[in-house]
Each structure stands twice: as structure tokens, then as C-alpha cells.
Write a protein that holds these residues in place. Structure first.
Motif, PDB file in Angstrom:
ATOM      1  N   SER A  49      91.482  10.354  -5.260  1.00 49.30           N
ATOM      2  CA  SER A  49      90.747   9.822  -4.111  1.00 49.30           C
ATOM      3  C   SER A  49      90.262  10.965  -3.238  1.00 49.30           C
ATOM      4  CB  SER A  49      91.624   8.874  -3.294  1.00 49.30           C
ATOM      5  OG  SER A  49      92.734   9.568  -2.750  1.00 49.30           O
ATOM      6  N   ILE A  50      89.244  10.674  -2.416  1.00 42.72           N
ATOM      7  CA  ILE A  50      88.706  11.655  -1.494  1.00 42.72           C
ATOM      8  C   ILE A  50      88.167  10.937  -0.264  1.00 42.72           C
ATOM      9  CG2 ILE A  50      86.421  11.649  -2.609  1.00 42.72           C
ATOM     10  CD1 ILE A  50      86.252  14.674  -1.918  1.00 42.72           C
ATOM     11  N   THR A  51      88.508  11.452   0.909  1.00 40.24           N
ATOM     12  CA  THR A  51      87.923  10.889   2.115  1.00 40.24           C
ATOM     13  C   THR A  51      86.533  11.473   2.289  1.00 40.24           C
ATOM     14  OG1 THR A  51      88.911  12.629   3.477  1.00 40.24           O
ATOM     15  CG2 THR A  51      90.163  10.595   3.225  1.00 40.24           C
ATOM     16  N   TRP A  52      85.596  10.635   2.635  1.00 43.43           N
ATOM     17  CA  TRP A  52      84.221  11.103   2.669  1.00 43.43           C
ATOM     18  C   TRP A  52      83.990  12.126   3.771  1.00 43.43           C
ATOM     19  CZ3 TRP A  52      80.519  10.583  -0.833  1.00 43.43           C
ATOM     20  CH2 TRP A  52      79.234  10.999  -0.478  1.00 43.43           C
ATOM     21  N   ARG A  53      84.542  11.855   4.944  1.00 42.42           N
ATOM     22  CA  ARG A  53      84.267  12.720   6.080  1.00 42.42           C
ATOM     23  C   ARG A  53      84.979  14.055   5.957  1.00 42.42           C
ATOM     24  NH1 ARG A  53      85.307  10.489  12.043  1.00 42.42           N
ATOM     25  NH2 ARG A  53      83.570   9.170  11.447  1.00 42.42           N
ATOM     26  N   GLY A  54      86.284  14.020   5.720  1.00 47.82           N
ATOM     27  CA  GLY A  54      87.048  15.266   5.743  1.00 47.82           C
ATOM     28  C   GLY A  54      87.228  15.917   4.387  1.00 47.82           C
ATOM     29  N   GLY A  55      86.968  15.160   3.335  1.00 47.90           N
ATOM     30  CA  GLY A  55      87.142  15.726   2.004  1.00 47.90           C
ATOM     31  C   GLY A  55      88.594  15.881   1.584  1.00 47.90           C
ATOM     32  N   ASP A  56      89.509  15.155   2.231  1.00 47.10           N
ATOM     33  CA  ASP A  56      90.905  15.209   1.806  1.00 47.10           C
ATOM     34  C   ASP A  56      91.041  14.524   0.449  1.00 47.10           C
ATOM     35  OD1 ASP A  56      91.619  14.490   5.192  1.00 47.10           O
ATOM     36  OD2 ASP A  56      91.883  16.428   4.207  1.00 47.10           O
TER      37      ASP A  56
END
Length: 124
Positions: A49-56
Motif C-alpha cells: 500500500s501507499i498513501t497518495w499524499r505522503g508516499g508512506d
């Protein structure tokens, strides 16, 4: 919400593939994107998974170090680079999205949006 996955195929053991998922109709800035896979006779399992805003990012242990997820802001697309593929990676791969910036949800029940699957076959 539409998630359009592409890039599957057949590769030999040790080969590479790149999957892409184009997203529309979703507020990506407050979303998390991810990939799941499902092999015949098995449950759908979390891949990354990846968060769109932070790229985590968060990777399943079985793919860590071999797969890399990235996001393309200009194209509203998430890419999955898969290297050193193994026969055990053979599955239908599904792009997924969920509202909220939480990268740690690995249960498919926590993800609300799904794309069509794309087949990845790794020959031994």
C-alpha cells in the motif's frame, strides 16, 4: 470511482513485470492506494500500500525487497515494479483504493474500491 489496472503477463522465474493502476473519480490526496493478489484456491492477500499524499508504503513480507510501489501524480497512476519474480507470485493482481491515509490496513475488507484483476504468471 474507477481503477484501471494493466501490465500483467507471463514471465520466467527471476523476471520482471510492471503493473499500473489509473485512478479516477476519487480524491487521491486523501486516499491510500494498494495492490492485492489472489491465487487459485486461496484468499485475496495484501501485497503493498501507499498513501497518495505522503508516499508512506507498507509491503507484505513475501514481496519486500523485490516489489516497489510508486505513484505518478501527473497521471493519477500507481505503479508496481515487480522484480525477481517467483512462481509463488503467480496470481490475479488487483488494484485497490480506500478513503483515508492509512497504509497499514491489510485486510481486503477495509478497502472500498477495486479495479479489475490482471493476471501475472511466473513460469518455473
Amino acid at each position: 470511482v474507477q481503477l484501471q489496472a494493466s501490465g500483467g503477463g507471463v514471465v520466467p522465474t527471476g523476471g520482471s513485470l510492471r503493473l499500473s493502476c489509473a485512478a479516477s473519480g476519487i480524491s487521491l490526496e486523501t486516499s491510500t492506494m494498494g495492490w492485492f493478489r489472489q491465487a487459485p484456491g486461496k484468499d485475496r492477500e495484501f501485497v503493498v500500500s501507499i498513501t497518495w499524499r505522503g508516499g508512506d508504503t507498507y509491503y507484505a513480507g513475501s514481496v519486500k525487497g523485490r516489489f516497489t510501489i510508486s505513484r505518478d501524480h501527473a497521471r493519477d497512476t500507481v505503479n508496481l515494479q515487480m522484480n525477481n519474480l517467483e512462481p509463488e507470485d503467480t496470481a490475479v493482481y488487483y488494484c485497490a483504493a480506500r478513503d483515508g491515509m492509512s497504509w497499514h490496513y491489510t485486510s481486503s475488507k477495509k478497502w472500498g474500491y477495486w479495479g479489475q484483476g490482471t493476471q501475472v504468471t511466473v513460469s518455473s
